[in-house]
Design a protein around this motif. Structure first.
Motif, PDB file in Angstrom:
ATOM      1  N   ASP A 195     -12.604  68.009  18.035  1.00  0.00           N
ATOM      2  CA  ASP A 195     -13.911  68.147  18.907  1.00  0.00           C
ATOM      3  C   ASP A 195     -13.064  66.952  20.181  1.00  0.00           C
ATOM      4  OD1 ASP A 195     -15.381  69.493  18.658  1.00  0.00           O
ATOM      5  OD2 ASP A 195     -16.567  68.309  17.098  1.00  0.00           O
ATOM      6  N   GLU A 228     -10.940  66.604  23.463  1.00  0.00           N
ATOM      7  CA  GLU A 228     -10.813  67.799  24.193  1.00  0.00           C
ATOM      8  C   GLU A 228     -10.230  67.112  26.067  1.00  0.00           C
ATOM      9  OE1 GLU A 228     -13.849  70.143  27.733  1.00  0.00           O
ATOM     10  OE2 GLU A 228     -14.790  68.421  27.033  1.00  0.00           O
ATOM     11  N   LYS A 261     -15.158  65.734  23.443  1.00  0.00           N
ATOM     12  CA  LYS A 261     -15.887  67.257  23.574  1.00  0.00           C
ATOM     13  C   LYS A 261     -17.464  66.865  24.430  1.00  0.00           C
ATOM     14  CE  LYS A 261     -16.497  72.607  22.595  1.00  0.00           C
ATOM     15  NZ  LYS A 261     -15.591  72.116  23.635  1.00  0.00           N
TER      16      LYS A 261
END
Ligand code: JHZ
Ligand code: ZN
Length: 417
Positions: A244, A246, A267
């Motif tokens: 998770d 990014e 994220k």
């Protein structure tokens, strides 16, 4: 199979996505890149086969085999980050950017740096009273940082360590790393650790030698034991996505012959800049996600080796003195892959006390203090520290004035004065 083909079938599992991978070339038998040694240690010198692979599934460039971390990072680690004046300025600017653009306004922020070495970066957080923790397994360099008042723990970074850090200090607003993320074989473990350690709005920033530069310049000397990965934006985005995290920004750097700074966030917590999509598109255009690119790279490495050896042999026949400049980790790959002997390169000049008086790994070229270089200039200096060319050429004008010339091999083998 050509000379640079793997000695035998070198294959394994991708360290990131577990796909089946195979080496596309071999640099041959290699010692520990920073394993400078004494004469009596030669008999027990450790070697492994340095063979890189490209994972067609997740685009990660990686080594098939890497020596145990404890063989590379220990109480006698030979690389001190602060040995370059330019790198000191680089990390001051990096730290200031983090302080003014990311930490500003936050209350009592906490910063963690992986592989903090002698404190070249954290020394700028410490005097401002910013809570910080360096994680540095090589105890000799960590000790230098501690002597500067920098909070440092000597450990390898992994998920378990982050539990201890969170327990003692709380979550991190920023996790930093420079030229260290690509050294850690369990990258998924680091990503899991970062996921656990980061505050909800925290960011992870790291910079490492960039695959696009290495392929573009045939700077194959970035490949050595410590660099188990050479990253691209494509491979980083894919490696961290399962945790998770990014990729929200990228910024090219000129350090270490071409690096990339990656910024990651949880994220959905930050908008990715347009630079990310642009970099990913550029990497596709350069063919970084295409296995054929690496066969071309292998050919370029073979050509580079042939030209360098031709030049060194010619100079030797002409009775010229050639001395190496900078006993870099990178030079271990060059000397061993090309077969450079003390016959061809008399000694390597280096300013790092722990390397001086020792022999270079594998090739056993003597490493001598910088004073030896200026005492009697050679005809040619082979610039192993080519990434510091601007700083070094500025400093060594007297060498050139005395008729000395530089041999460089990145991006091409040539002589410059
Ligand atoms: P330099 C190291 O690589 C190892 P190396 C490591 N794996 C990594 O990723 C990068 O750094 C970050 C000497 N020198 O910076 C000092 C002079 O003698 O290219 C050093 O021994 N005179 C962590 O080892 C070497 O050269 C000078 O004027 O390839 C430079 O090593 C200067 C500027 C340097 O890193
Ligand atoms: Zn993979």
């Amino acid at each position: 199979m050509t000379k640079s083909g793997p000695q035998h079938d070198l294959s394994g599992r991708c360290r990131v996505c577990n796909a089946q991978i195979s080496a596309f070339m071999s640099f041959g038998r290699m010692p520990i890149a920073n394993g400078f040694l004494n004469e009596e240690e030669i008999a027990n010198e450790y070697f492994f086969e340095l063979a890189p692979a490209f994972c067609e599934q997740c685009s990660m460039f990686q080594l098939i085999t890497q020596p145990q971390p404890e063989k590379m990072f220990h109480g006698q680690y030979a690389f001190y980050s602060s040995s370059s004046r330019y790198m000191q300025m680089h990390f001051e600017a990096f730290a200031n950017k983090v302080i003014t653009e990311i930490l500003a306004g936050g209350s009592d922020p906490f910063v963690v740096e992986l592989g903090s070495n002698d404190g070249i970066m954290l020394r700028h957080f410490h005097p401002r009273g910013i809570r910080h923790l360096g994680v540095e397994p090589s105890v000799n360099v960590a000790e230098v940082a501690r002597s500067r008042g920098i909070q440092t723990t000597s450990a390898f970074f992994n998920r378990k360590l982050t539990e201890e850090i969170v327990g003692e200090y709380g979550r991190a607003d920023v996790i930093l790393a420079a030229n260290v993320m690509c050294h850690i074989p369990d990258l998924p473990g680091v990503a899991a650790g970062a996921q656990h350690l980061l505050a909800s709005n925290g960011i992870l920033i790291f910079e490492e030698p960039y695959l696009g530069d290495m392929i573009g310049k045939t700077s194959y000397d970035q490949i050595y034991d410590e660099h188990v990965f050479i990253f691209s934006a494509t491979s980083i985005a894919r490696a961290f996505a399962p945790y998770d995290l990014e990729l929200v920004d990228v910024a090219p750097q000129i350090t270490h012959g071409g690096s990339m700074r990656y910024t990651l966030a949880r994220k959905g917590s930050r908008q990715a800049t347009a630079r990310v999509a642009k970099q990913l598109a550029q990497e596709r255009a350069q063919g970084l996600d295409d296995a054929k690119t690496y066969l071309g790279f292998r050919q370029n490495c073979e050509n580079s080796r042939a030209r360098l050896m031709q030049m060194l042999n010619d100079l030797n026949e002409q009775g010229k003195r050639v001395v190496g400049y900078g006993a870099t980790s990178k030079s271990t790959t060059v000397t061993n892959y090309c077969g450079i002997t003390p016959q061809l390169v008399e000694f390597i000049s280096d300013t790092t006390p722990i390397k001086q008086g020792k022999l270079s790994p594998g090739a056993h070229i003597p490493v001598r203090p910088y004073g030896e270089f200026i005492r009697a200039y050679p005809d040619y200096a082979l610039l192993f520290a080519w990434n510091h060319a601007a700083e070094i050429r500025e400093k060594e004008q007297a060498f050139v004035a005395a008729g000395g010339q530089w041999i460089v091999y990145v991006p091409d083998v040539r002589v410059i004065s």
